[in-house]
Scaffold this active site. Structure first.
Site, PDB file in Angstrom:
ATOM      1  N   GLU A 159     -17.256   8.082 -34.800  1.00  0.00           N
ATOM      2  CA  GLU A 159     -18.372   9.225 -35.754  1.00  0.00           C
ATOM      3  C   GLU A 159     -19.338   8.477 -35.915  1.00  0.00           C
ATOM      4  O   GLU A 159     -20.699   8.861 -35.898  1.00  0.00           O
ATOM      5  CB  GLU A 159     -17.608   9.885 -36.524  1.00  0.00           C
ATOM      6  CG  GLU A 159     -16.577  10.959 -35.905  1.00  0.00           C
ATOM      7  CD  GLU A 159     -15.892  11.846 -36.929  1.00  0.00           C
ATOM      8  OE1 GLU A 159     -15.308  11.335 -37.701  1.00  0.00           O
ATOM      9  OE2 GLU A 159     -16.034  13.156 -36.905  1.00  0.00           O
ATOM     10  N   GLU A 216      -8.838  12.356 -33.509  1.00  0.00           N
ATOM     11  CA  GLU A 216      -7.962  12.999 -34.795  1.00  0.00           C
ATOM     12  C   GLU A 216      -7.082  14.166 -34.409  1.00  0.00           C
ATOM     13  O   GLU A 216      -6.084  14.524 -35.192  1.00  0.00           O
ATOM     14  CB  GLU A 216      -9.189  13.885 -35.363  1.00  0.00           C
ATOM     15  CG  GLU A 216     -10.224  12.883 -36.226  1.00  0.00           C
ATOM     16  CD  GLU A 216     -11.161  12.204 -35.379  1.00  0.00           C
ATOM     17  OE1 GLU A 216     -11.129  12.257 -34.064  1.00  0.00           O
ATOM     18  OE2 GLU A 216     -12.135  11.397 -35.939  1.00  0.00           O
TER      19      GLU A 216
END
Lengths: 596, 779
Positions: free
Chosen positions: B577, B597
Site C-alpha cells: 500500500e 489482507e
C-alpha cells in the site's frame, strides 16, 4: 463470640440467576445439577459448615496441632468432625464419578468450599488438598494409578498433599534438589526434604498420598528436568488397603500466625518408594494444570474469610450502641444509637459486602469456566473457557485474598476495641486471611504471572474472553435506561483497563521491568473492572427480577444498592491505579540496592 | 563498449536452459541450442523440451511466462546460423573438454566478429578451454560461472584469460551486472574458482568433523548454520539439497585438479568414514531431497508426516530432535567468538570447522582472488553466508585468530602475517578499507549507480529516526526513508516517520525514495499489535490507527515533491500500500508484491483497495464499463494474489507504466534516486482521482461470483464474509454509476469494511494463525 450463617440465598442468586447453570444440563457434568439438587447440596453443605465445622474453628485456633515423634495430632474434635464430614460424602463432591467421586460440577464444590472455609479454614485445607492431589492423579495418572488411589481419596479415607517447596526453593522450582533414582522394577527411590507441606502428616486419614516433585538422576538442570511422583505414606497392601510403611516421615511442624489447626509439615524422604506420575521431566507441566484449580481454591479461602468477617461486623454494628447519628438520633429511646448509623461504619460494611458478593460472583464465574474448560462438548468452547480460566486465575487468587484480608481487617475495625481482643474471635480471621495472600504463589507472583505470561500469550488471545463480553455489555447497557449510568461508570474504568493493557503489552516487549513495576496495580485494576462488570450484570439480573415481580424485593433492592456502591465508591480506584501504572518503574527503581 | 542486444546459450541442460531463461527475463532475445538426440522426430527436442519444462518448474526460472517467447530454440546441426547475430554466446554443455571445444569451433565459424564467447564451466581451467583455439577466439573468450539456479543465485564468477580483450571483459561484466542482476566477482583461473573452492572444502570439513566429534546431524547443522551466519540448512541439510550423489564427484574433481600441497588434498581421507558413509548412502538410494531422503527424510504415513534424521553411526532414521547446545545459545548474546570458545561439543566442533575453513580462505589471496572482499562476496552471494570468511576472522579478532592457530602449531596464512594484528577490514571516516596481501589498506570505491544504504549511513547521523524507521540524506537533495523493524513490518513508528517524510521539503530536500538494504521491503502492517488491540476490544484505537495510516500515505502521495518506492523482496499488505502511494516505483526484479489482507480475514485498509481500483479504472485500453475493473480488483484482492516477480506485478496492476524494474539488487536505490531526480523538474502532485462505481447492483454480481466459488468448495463460508466486505468497498457502497466518488469516500469504505471484519473471531483466528505459522488459515 462469633457466628456464621451460610449465605445460601446469595449462592443461589449467583448460580441460578446470574450464571443460570441449569441451562447447561445438556452437558453431562451438569446433568445432575438440577436446581433442586444444587439447592439441597448447598443447604446440607451450609448446615455441615455451621454445625460441624464452625464450632471447632476457635478451639482449633487456640489449641493448634501437636507433634510428637513424627506423629501429628489434630486439635480436639477434628477427628470426629472429619469422620462426619467424609461419611456425608463431602470430600469427593466434584470427583470423577468413574472412580467413585460424586461428579458434581466444580462450581457447586466451590460454593460448598467457600462455606466450609468460612466456618473453619484449617479444617477445609485437609479435604481441599486431598482433592487437589486426586485431580492431578486423575488427569496425569494411568488407569492403575487412578483405580488404586482415587476411590479412597474421593471418600476421604485417604488424604493427599502437594510437595513442591524445599528449604532453598520456593517460587523458583528450577532450583529443586530432591532426587529420584530409578529402580529396576520401574519404581523410584526418592530422597530429599520438603517443607511447608500442608496436611503432610495428621491423624484424620488412614493413609496419605503425597505428590512429590523431584529430579530423576541425570535429568537436565532447571525446570526441564523435574518429574512428579506418587509417594504413599503406606504402600498399598494386597487387599488395596494400607500396607507397608513407606520411608517418608514428618520431621516437625511449623508454628504459624494463622490456620493453626492445619498441620504444616517438614517431610523427609529417605529412599521412599515412589511411582512416576505422568511423563518423565514433565512434572512441572503436570503441576501447572493443577495450579488453576488450587489457586481458585485459595482465592475462595480469602473470600470465605471476608464473608464471615462481614457477617460478624454487620451484627456487631447493629447491636453496639455508641454515640448519636450525625443527622439526629435514630433511637431516641436508647442511651445511644447503634454504630451502624455512622457513614464511616457504613463505608466499611458496604465495602465488605460489595467485596464478598462481587467476589463470590467472580469465584463462581471462574469455577464455571473451569467446568466448561473440561466438559464443554465443543472443542473450541473448551479452549475459550481454558483461556478465560488461565487469564483470570491469578486475578482471582490475588484479588480475593488481598480483599479477603482487607475485609477481615475492616471487620476488626468495626469492632473497635473489642476487635483486637482475642476472645471476640474476629482477629483470627485477620491472621488466617494474611496467609492466603502468600501461599500457593504470593500475590506478587500472581501479578507477574498475569502481566508476564497470561496477557501476552497468543497476542492477548485470552483477553478476548473477558474484554469482548465487557465491551458488548457496555454497548448494550448504554441503550438500557436503567443501566445507562452504571454502563457509563463501567465504561470509564474499562477504558482505563484497556489503556493500561495496551501499555503493559507494549512495555512488556521493550522493558519487562516497566510491566513488572505496574503488575500489582494492573492486577487490581483488572480485578476491579471484572468485578464491576459482574456487579453490573447482577444489577441487571436484580432489576429484571424486580420488574417481573417478586416477594423478595428487599433482597433485590439490596443487590441494586450494593452494585451502585461498588460502581461508584470502589470501582473509581481504577483512576489512581492507572496513574500509578503509567508512571512506570522509575520511582520505585530509583535507589541502588545498596541504598536500602 | 559493445552492447549485448542478443544472446545465445549452447547446451539446454538444467544450467544452460535456466541461463537462457534468465537472459530472456532480462528482456534480451536468446537462442538456445543443443544437439539433435539420436532418432529424434523433433530435431529441437532438447531445447523445446527444456523451455516447456521450465514453464512448469518451481521455483520458476522465468520472471514472467511471456519471456519464454524471447527464447528461440534450435539445434547445433541446423541452427548455428542463429548464432551469427548474437553478441554473446554462452556455452553450458557437459564438463568435457573435447565436447566443449567442438562446440567452440562450431560457434567460432558461425559467430560474428567481436562477439563474446563464455563458458559456464565450473571445473575446467580457461587455459585448457582455449588451448589450440584460434587467437581471435581466445581474445573474445572468458568464463562466466553461474550458480544454480541462475535466476535466484546472485553470484557470478567472472574469469578472463590472459588474452581476453578488456572490451570483452567490460562488456560482459556490465551485462551480467546491470542486465542480469548478478554479483559479478572476478576470480582467477584456478580450480573451483572461489565459491566452490571454499564451499567444497567447507563441506568436507564440516561433515567429517561432525563424524569425528560424534555430533548428530541436527547438532552439526545447528552449529554450522545460523550461529555462523550460514543458512539454516547447515551442512547436512545443504548436501541433501544439492544431492549426496554429487558430493563424491565434486570431491574427486577437486582432488584431481588441485595441487597435492593444497589443504583439501592433504586433509582428504579417502579411507575415512565420510567417504564410506556417502557411498553407502548413494548405494542405498539416499541421495537427498531429489531421492527418498538423505541425512533427513520426511516420513509420510497417510496424512501424518514426520521429519526424521539419520543416525550417522547406525544408519537408522529417527524423529528429528531439536538440539540444545549451550554454545549455540551463547552465540546469540556474545557472538562468534563465544561459539568457538565454548567448551561443549558444539563449541569444539565450531572451532574445528571454522579454524580450518577460515585459515583456508585466508590462504587463497592473492592466488585465487585478487582482493579479500572478492572471497567474501563470493561466499555471501553464492552460498548465502551472512558474512564472508574474512569478515568472520575480523569478528573473531584477526590477532586472536592468528594466535590460536599459532598456539595449536598450525600454519599461519601469509595474509594474517601481513595483517600483523590489524583487522582485515577497517573503517576510516566514511570509507571502508580492506587489507591487501602486501599488508596495505585500500579503499573501496562505491559506484554512484550501485550502492547500499549502508554506504550512505556510514559515519553519518540520520536526518531523523525512531525505533521503526529513519530518514537519511542520500545526496543530491534526495532523502531516503528506511524501515528497520522486524521483517520491516509497519507499526506506529513507521507511520510517524512516513508523516515526517512527507514534510521533508521543509528541510530542503527535493525528492524522497523509500527503500533499504533488507531482504524484504515490508511484510505489511504489524498485525500482532492489531490482534492484541482487537483482543482487548480497543476498537476506537484500531480505527484511529487505520485512519492515521491512510492520512500518512495520502500525505506522501500529495507531497509537493516526487516520491519513488524502491522495494525488493516481499512488499505485502501495508508494504504494498505504501508503495502504491508513490509517484513511481523502481522495483528490484525479485519483488513479490501483493495485497494479502484477505488471508488474515481483512481488507486492505491503508488505501490499497482504493489505489488498486482507481488505477485499474485509469488504465489505458481497459475494457469499457465499470464492471471489468471492479471484477479485476475484486479478484486480485480477494484471492490475495502475490506477484512472483516485479514483472508479474505489472499484470496485477500493483505496478504500472510509470514504474521501473532493476535487475541488480545493489542498483535499486541508485536507480530509484535517479528516477526521483528525473521527476523533480516541474513536479506537480498527482490529481486526486474520482471514479464512478456500480454500487449495490455490482455488489450483487460479485455475490453471485463468490457464492459459486463457495458452492464449488473452493472457498469457505468465512471467505464469503470477507469477500462480501471487500465487495462493499470495490463497488462503492451505497452508490450508482451516475455518482462519482472521491478518495476520501473510498477510504471511509475501507475503514468500515476493515472494522467490521476485525471484530470477528474468525478474522482474529486467521491473524493469530498467520503470526504463529506464517501461513494463512482456511477457516
Amino acid at each position: 463470640m462469633t457466628a456464621y450463617h451460610a449465605p445460601l440465598r446469595d449462592h443461589r442468586f449467583v448460580l441460578h440467576e446470574l450464571l443460570q447453570v441449569e441451562r447447561y444440563r445438556n452437558i453431562p457434568a451438569f446433568a445432575d445439577a438440577a436446581r433442586e439438587t444444587v439447592d439441597s447440596v448447598l443447604e446440607e453443605g451450609g448446615r455441615m459448615a455451621e454445625e460441624v465445622l464452625f464450632p471447632l474453628n476457635r478451639s482449633g485456633d487456640e489449641e493448634g496441632c501437636h507433634f510428637e515423634d513424627g506423629v501429628v495430632t489434630t486439635p480436639h474434635g477434628f477427628k470426629d468432625a472429619y469422620r462426619t464430614y467424609r461419611e456425608a460424602g463431602w470430600v469427593g463432591l466434584e470427583g470423577n464419578p468413574e472412580h467413585g467421586g460424586a461428579g458434581l460440577p466444580q462450581i457447586v464444590a466451590t460454593s460448598v468450599g467457600e462455606m466450609a472455609g468460612s466456618a473453619n479454614l484449617s479444617f477445609e485445607t485437609y479435604a481441599g488438598l486431598t482433592m487437589g492431589a486426586a485431580h492431578t492423579i486423575d488427569t496425569h495418572g494411568d488407569d492403575a494409578q487412578r483405580e488404586t488411589y482415587l476411590p479412597k481419596m474421593f471418600t476421604g479415607e485417604w488424604g493427599g498433599t502437594m510437595n513442591l517447596t524445599e528449604p532453598h526453593c520456593g517460587t523458583d522450582l528450577g532450583l529443586l534438589r530432591t532426587r529420584a533414582e530409578p529402580r529396576e522394577d520401574g519404581t523410584y527411590r526418592i530422597t530429599g526434604t520438603k517443607i511447608f507441606i500442608s496436611a503432610g502428616e495428621h491423624d484424620l486419614t488412614e493413609n496419605i498420598i503425597h505428590l512429590v516433585l523431584a529430579r530423576i538422576s541425570g535429568a537436565p538442570t532447571g525446570t526441564r528436568g523435574i518429574s512428579l511422583f506418587i509417594v504413599p505414606k503406606f504402600l498399598t497392601g494386597p487387599d488395596g488397603g494400607p500396607g507397608e510403611r513407606n520411608a517418608v516421615t514428618c520431621g516437625s511442624i511449623e508454628q504459624k500466625m494463622g490456620i493453626k489447626a492445619s498441620a504444616t509439615c517438614v517431610m523427609n524422604y529417605d529412599g521412599a518408594t515412589a511411582y512416576l506420575l505422568g511423563e518423565e521431566n514433565r512434572g512441572l507441566r503436570a503441576m501447572f494444570t493443577m495450579m488453576n484449580r488450587a489457586r481458585l481454591g485459595v482465592g475462595v479461602q480469602g473470600l470465605a474469610l471476608g464473608e464471615i468477617a462481614y457477617q460478624n461486623a454487620a451484627a456487631y454494628a447493629k447491636e453496639r450502641l455508641q454515640g448519636r447519628a450525625l443527622s439526629g438520633s435514630t433511637s431516641p429511646g436508647s442511651a445511644a444509637d447503634p454504630i451502624i448509623v455512622h457513614p464511616d461504619v457504613r463505608r466499611m460494611l458496604m465495602t465488605m459486602r460489595a467485596f464478598t458478593e462481587g467476589g463470590r460472583a467472580l469465584a463462581l464465574w471462574t469455577a464455571f469456566a473451569l467446568d466448561m474448560s473440561r466438559h464443554d462438548p465443543d472443542e473450541r468452547a473448551r479452549r475459550d473457557a481454558e483461556d478465560l480460566v488461565s487469564l483470570i486465575t491469578p486475578v482471582v487468587k490475588a484479588y480475593l485474598t488481598d480483599m479477603g484480608f482487607e475485609t477481615a481487617n475492616l471487620g476488626l475495625q468495626v469492632h473497635g476495641g473489642a476487635g483486637y481482643i482475642r476472645e471476640t474471635g474476629v482477629e483470627q480471621f485477620v491472621r488466617d486471611a494474611r496467609i492466603t495472600q502468600i501461599y500457593e504463589g504470593t500475590n506478587g507472583v500472581q501479578a507477574l504471572d498475569l502481566v508476564g505470561r497470561k496477557i501476552p500469550a497468543h497476542y492477548g488471545r485470552a483477553l478476548r474472553q473477558v474484554f469482548h463480553p465487557i465491551d458488548q455489555f457496555i454497548a448494550d447497557a448504554a441503550e438500557d435506561e436503567d443501566l445507562r449510568d452504571m454502563a457509563g461508570l463501567l465504561g470509564k474504568s474499562f477504558g482505563r483497563l484497556q489503556l493500561a493493557t495496551a501499555w503493559i503489552g507494549e512495555q512488556g516487549l521493550k522493558d519487562p521491568e516497566q510491566a513488572g513495576g505496574g503488575s500489582r496495580d494492573y492486577l487490581r485494576l483488572f480485578a476491579l473492572v471484572v468485578v464491576g462488570y459482574l456487579w453490573a450484570r447482577m444489577a441487571q439480573t436484580a432489576r429484571d427480577a424486580l420488574g417481573r415481580g417478586t416477594d423478595e424485593r428487599a433482597f433485590y433492592e439490596a443487590k441494586l444498592a450494593t452494585a451502585n456502591f461498588f460502581l461508584t465508591r470502589m470501582l473509581p480506584d481504577t483512576s489512581s491505579l492507572l496513574s500509578k501504572i503509567m508512571s512506570g518503574k522509575d520511582a520505585m527503581m530509583a535507589l541502588e540496592a545498596e541504598q536500602f | 563498449m559493445p552492447d549485448i542486444g542478443k544472446a545465445a546459450v549452447i547446451g539446454a541442460g538444467q544450467m544452460g536452459s535456466a541461463i537462457a531463461a534468465h537472459v530472456a527475463s532480462a528482456g534480451v532475445p536468446v537462442v538456445l541450442l543443443d544437439i539433435v538426440p539420436e532418432g529424434a522426430d523433433n530435431r529441437n527436442e532438447l531445447a523445446e523440451g527444456a523451455i516447456a519444462a521450465m514453464l512448469k518448474a518451481t521455483p520458476a526460472p522465468f520472471m514472467h511466462r511471456s519471456s519464454a517467447r524471447l527464447i528461440t530454440p534450435g539445434n547445433l546441426e541446423d541452427d548455428t546460423g542463429l548464432l551469427s547475430d548474437a553478441d554473446w554466446i554462452c556455452e553450458a554443455v557437459v564438463e568435457d573438454l573435447d565436447v566443449k571445444q567442438k562446440v567452440y569451433r562450431a560457434a567460432d565459424s558461425a559467430r560474428k566478429a567481436g562477439s563474446i564467447v563464455t563458458s559456464n564451466t565450473s571445473t575446467i581451467p580457461l587455459s585448457r578451454l582455449v588451448e589450440g583455439m584460434p587467437e581471435p577466439f581466445a581474445s573474445d573468450f572468458a568464463i562466466t560461472h553461474f550458480f544454480n539456479p541462475p535466476r535466484y543465485m546472485r553470484l557470478l564468477e567472472f574469469v578472463p584469460g590472459p588474452n581476453t580483450r578488456s572490451e570483452v571483459s567490460d562488456s560482459i561484466r556490465e551485462f551480467c551486472d546491470v542486465r542480469l542482476g548478478k554479483e559479478v566477482v572476478r576470480a582467477k583461473d584456478t580450480p573451483g574458482f572461489i565459491g566452490n573452492r571454499i564451499g567444497i572444502y567447507w563441506s568436507y570439513v564440516a561433515m567429517s568433523e561432525a563424524i569425528a566429534l560424534g555430533l548428530t546431524v541436527e547438532e552439526a547443522d545447528a552449529v554450522v548454520g545460523p550461529p555462523m551466519g550460514i543458512p539454516k540448512t547447515g551442512i547436512f541439510g545443504l548436501v541433501d539439497l544439492t544431492g549426496i550423489d554429487l558430493a563424491p564427484k565434486v570431491n574427486a574433481t577437486m582432488l584431481a585438479m588441485l595441487p597435492p600441497e593444497d589443504a583439501f588434498c592433504r586433509e582428504f581421507d579417502t579411507e575415512g568414514p565420510l567417504v564410506s558413509l556417502l557411498s553407502d548412502m548413494v548405494a542405498d538410494g539416499y541421495i537427498g531431497r531429489k531421492g527418498k531422503g538423505g541425512f533427513y527424510r520426511m516420513l509420510r504415513d497417510g496424512t501424518a508426516r514426520e521429519l526424521q534424521a539419520r543416525d550417522i553411526e547406525t544408519g537408522e532414521y529417527r524423529a528429528v530432535s531439536k538440539p540444545r547446545l549451550d554454545s549455540v545459545e551463547a552465540t546469540k548474546d556474545s557472538g562468534l567468538r563465544a561459539l568457538v570458545e565454548h567448551p561443549d561439543k558444539g563449541g569444539r566442533y565450531a572451532w574445528h570447522v571454522l579454524s580450518r575453513v577460515l585459515a583456508y580462505a585466508a590462504s587463497l589471496v592473492p592466488d585465487v582472488a585478487e582482493a579479500i572482499s572478492d572471497i567474501d562476496r563470493a561466499m555471501t552471494s553464492g552460498y548465502g553466508w551472512k558474512f564472508g570468511p574474512l569478515e568472520m576472522i575480523d569478528q573473531l579478532g584477526c590477532d586472536w585468530f592468528a594466535d590460536q592457530l599459532k598456539a595449536e602449531g598450525r600454519e599461519i596464512p601469509p595474509l594474517l602475517d601481513a595483517a600483523a594484528g590489524r583487522p582485515l577490514y577497517r573503517q576510516v571516516k566514511r570509507d571502508v578499507q580492506q587489507l591487501s596481501p602486501e599488508g596495505e589498506y585500500g579503499t573501496f570505491e562505491a559506484s554512484p549507480d550501485a550502492w547500499r544504504l549502508a554506504d550512505m549511513k556510514r559515519n553519518r547521523e540520520p536526518i531523523t529516526r525512531n525505533g521503526s524507521a529513519s530518514l537519511w540524506d542520500v545526496g543530491d537533495g534526495v532523502a531516503c526513508l528506511e524501515f528497520h523493524t522486524k521483517m520491516n513490518a509497519i507499526d506506529d513508528g513507521t507511520i510517524d516517520m512516513v508523516r515526517e517524510a512527507a514534510t521533508i521539503h521543509e528541510r530542503g530536500y527535493k525528492a524522497l525514495i523509500i527503500g533499504h538494504d533488507g531482504d524484504d521491503f515490508s511484510v505489511g502492517a504489524n498485525v500482532g499489535i492489531a490482534l492484541f488491540a482487537a483482543n482487548a476490544a480497543m476498537w476506537a484505537l484500531i480505527e484511529r490507527k487505520l485512519s492515521e495510516g491512510q492520512q500518512a500515505f495520502l500525505a506522501l502521495k500529495y507531497a509537493p515533491f516526487p516520491v519513488v518506492g524502491a522495494p525488493a523482496g516481499m512488499a505485502l499488505g501495508g508494504g504494498c500500500e505504501i508503495m502504491m502511494h508513490c509517484d513511481a516505483v523502481q522495483a528490484h526484479a525479485e519483488t513479490y508484491i501483493g495485497l494479502v489482507e484477505t488471508g488474515v480475514g481483512l481488507v486492505p485498509g491503508w488505501g490499497g483497495t482504493k489505489e488498486l481500483i482507481t488505477r485499474t479504472f485509469a488504465r489505458k485500453g481497459r475494457p469499457g464499463g465499470p464492471m471489468p475493473p471492479v471484477l479485476d480488483t475484486f479478484e486480485t484482492i480477494s484471492l490475495a494474489k502475490v506477484s512472483g516477480s516485479a514483472r508479474e506485478a505489472l499484470d496485477l496492476h500493483y505496478l504500472g507504466p510509470q514504474d521501473g524494474i532493476t535487475m541488480n539488487r545493489c542498483r535499486v536505490l541508485a536507480d530509484a534516486k535517479a528516477r526521483a531526480l528525473s521527476l523533480v523538474e516541474g513536479y506537480e502532485p498527482p490529481p486526486s482521482p474520482e471514479i464512478s462505481l456500480p454500487g449495490p447492483s455490482g455488489r450483487a454480481t460479485l455475490t453471485l461470483v463468490v457464492d459459486d466459488v463457495v458452492r464449488r468448495g473452493k472457498a469457505t463460508a468465512y471467505d464469503r464474509v470477507v469477500a462480501g466486505a471487500l465487495a462493499d468497498v470495490v463497488t462503492g457502497g451505497e452508490t450508482d454509476v451516475t455518482r462519482s466518488l472521491d478518495e476520501h469516500r473510498l477510504l471511509a469504505l475501507e475503514r468500515k469494511a476493515f472494522m467490521a471484519l476485525i471484530r470477528r473471531t474468525k478474522t482474529l483466528d486467521r491473524i493469530e494463525h498467520m503470526l504463529d505459522t506464517g501461513k494463512p488459515l482456511r477457516n
